[in-house]
Design an enzyme around this catalytic site. Sequence first.
Site, short mmCIF file in Angstrom:
data_model
loop_
_atom_site.label_atom_id
_atom_site.label_comp_id
_atom_site.label_asym_id
_atom_site.label_seq_id
_atom_site.Cartn_x
_atom_site.Cartn_y
_atom_site.Cartn_z
N ASN A 12 -4.26 23.01 64.45
CA ASN A 12 -4.46 24.35 63.90
C ASN A 12 -3.26 25.18 64.35
O ASN A 12 -3.21 25.67 65.48
CB ASN A 12 -5.78 24.91 64.46
N ARG A 96 -5.45 22.34 59.68
CA ARG A 96 -6.13 23.50 59.12
C ARG A 96 -5.09 24.29 58.33
O ARG A 96 -4.03 24.64 58.85
CB ARG A 96 -6.67 24.38 60.25
N HIS A 185 -12.67 31.21 56.59
CA HIS A 185 -13.63 30.58 57.51
C HIS A 185 -14.48 29.53 56.80
O HIS A 185 -15.57 29.19 57.25
CB HIS A 185 -14.63 31.60 58.13
N ARG A 246 -10.13 44.37 62.81
CA ARG A 246 -9.99 44.67 61.37
C ARG A 246 -11.13 45.56 60.89
O ARG A 246 -12.28 45.38 61.31
CB ARG A 246 -10.01 43.38 60.55
N GLU A 389 -15.24 23.78 63.94
CA GLU A 389 -14.29 23.63 62.83
C GLU A 389 -13.42 22.38 63.01
O GLU A 389 -13.08 21.73 62.04
CB GLU A 389 -13.43 24.90 62.73
#
Length: 403
Positions: A12, A96, A185, A246, A389
Site C-alpha cells: 500500500n 492497493r 474504501h 476532511r 484490507e
Amino acid sequence: MTANPTRVLVLNSGSSSVKYQLLDMADSARLAVGLVERIGEETSRLTHTPLAAGGERRVTDGPIADHDAALKAVAAELAADGLGLDSPQLAAIGHRVVHGGLKFTAPTVIDEVVLAEIERLVPVAPLHNPANITGIRTAQALRPDLPQVAVFDTAFHTTMPEHAARYAIDVATADAHRIRRYGFHGTSHAYVSRRTAHLLGKDPSEVNVIVLHLGNGASASAVAGGRCVDTSMGLTPLEGLVMGTRSGDIDPAVTFHLKRVAGMSADEIDDLLNKRSGLVGLCGDNDMREIRRRIDEGDEAAALAFDIYIHRLKKYLGAYTAVLGRVDAVAFTAGVGENAAPVRAAAMAGLEGLGMAVDADRNAVRSDEPRLISPEGASVAVAVVPTDEELEIARQTYALVTA
Ligand code: ADP
C-alpha cells in the site's frame, strides 16, 4: 517437486509511506507486517515485524530517499527472516490502487496498458494514484517475472446505479471531465459487508448491510445482496461523513464564497477542506480518544465536534435505510468504528424507530473478533466487524493469479 507458491506480498504505497504485509494464502497467515514512513526525509523509519519468526518488532531509523530505496530496505528485512522476495514461494504482489475509475471493476493483472490507464486517472486522484504507480514500478523492477495485481479502492462501488453515481450537473460537462461519484474504501466495504453476512450465518446475497467505515478517513456504504448501491464518498474521498481532517458534505457554494469573499485560491480551499476541517477543524483534535477525553473534562468545542460527527452519521443511516428499503445489519469498522463504543452508542441513540439499537454491555466488550452489539432479538443486527484490507487484497490477488 516444489509446491505451488502460496505467498502474496501486499503493498500500500502512499506519497511518503509504504505499508506492507506478507501473507501465506495456504492458511491466510500473516508472515510479516511493516511500514516505511517519511520517505524522502532525513527521519525515515522502517518498522518491521516478522510474525512468522517470533514477532519481535524491529525499528530502523535513517534517511530513505525514495520508494525504490524503501522497497529494497523492506526486501532486505524480509530476507533477514528467510522471507526474501526472491523466494519461489512468492506467488504475486498485490497493490492497493486508490482510483480505478469506471474501467476497473475487479482486481487486474498489471501490464503497461493497465499502468497507462491508472496514470490517466491521476487528475481525479492527484494525491494517491502517482504514489501507487511508483510503488508498482518499483516492485516490478524488483521482481519483473512475478504477476503484479492492482486491487482498486473504487472497484466495489462500480455496481452503483447511475442514479446514485451521477451528480445532478450538466451531463456534457460531467462527462468531459469524468465527474461522477466513484466512492472509496471499497476493499474494506466489500470485506466487511461479506463478513457481516457470515456473522449472521447468511450468504452475502441474502442480506442488506449498511457499512460504516470510520477511520481517519470515513465513509458509509449501502450494500444490497452483496452489491454496493450507494456510498458516501464521491469524485474524491472528500464527500460524505465528517472525518478526522476532511469536512465531508458541504454546500459547494462555500468554495466559491471563500474564493470571492476571502480571496482564497483553489489550492488553499482544497487544503482547508481536506486537511484543516472535519474534527480537527472543529476542535483541534482528530483522534477520537483525545476528543472523548476532552468531553469528559467538560470541553465544549470537543463536545460540539462530536455531536456534528454523530449527526452526520445518523443522516446517512437514515438515508441508506431508505435507499435499501430493508436493512438487516449495520456494521461498524476501522479505527473509530472498531474501538470507540461511545461513537457507536451515540450514532444508534434514538434510532429504535428504524429497528436499530445497541446493548450497552455488548457494546462495551473489546475484542478483535466480529461481534453483535444489538440487543437480543433486534430486527436490525448491529455489529462491530474489524476490517482487514490487506487480507482482502491478498485474497483477491491470489484468486486472480491462481484462477
Ligand atoms: P486510517 O486508516 O484512516 O488512517 P484508522 O482506521 O487506523 O485510520 O483509524 C484511526 C483513528 O481511529 C484514529 O485517528 C482515532 O481517531 C481512532 N481510534 C483508534 N483507536 C481508538 C480507540 N481506542 N478509541 C477511539 N478511537 C480510536
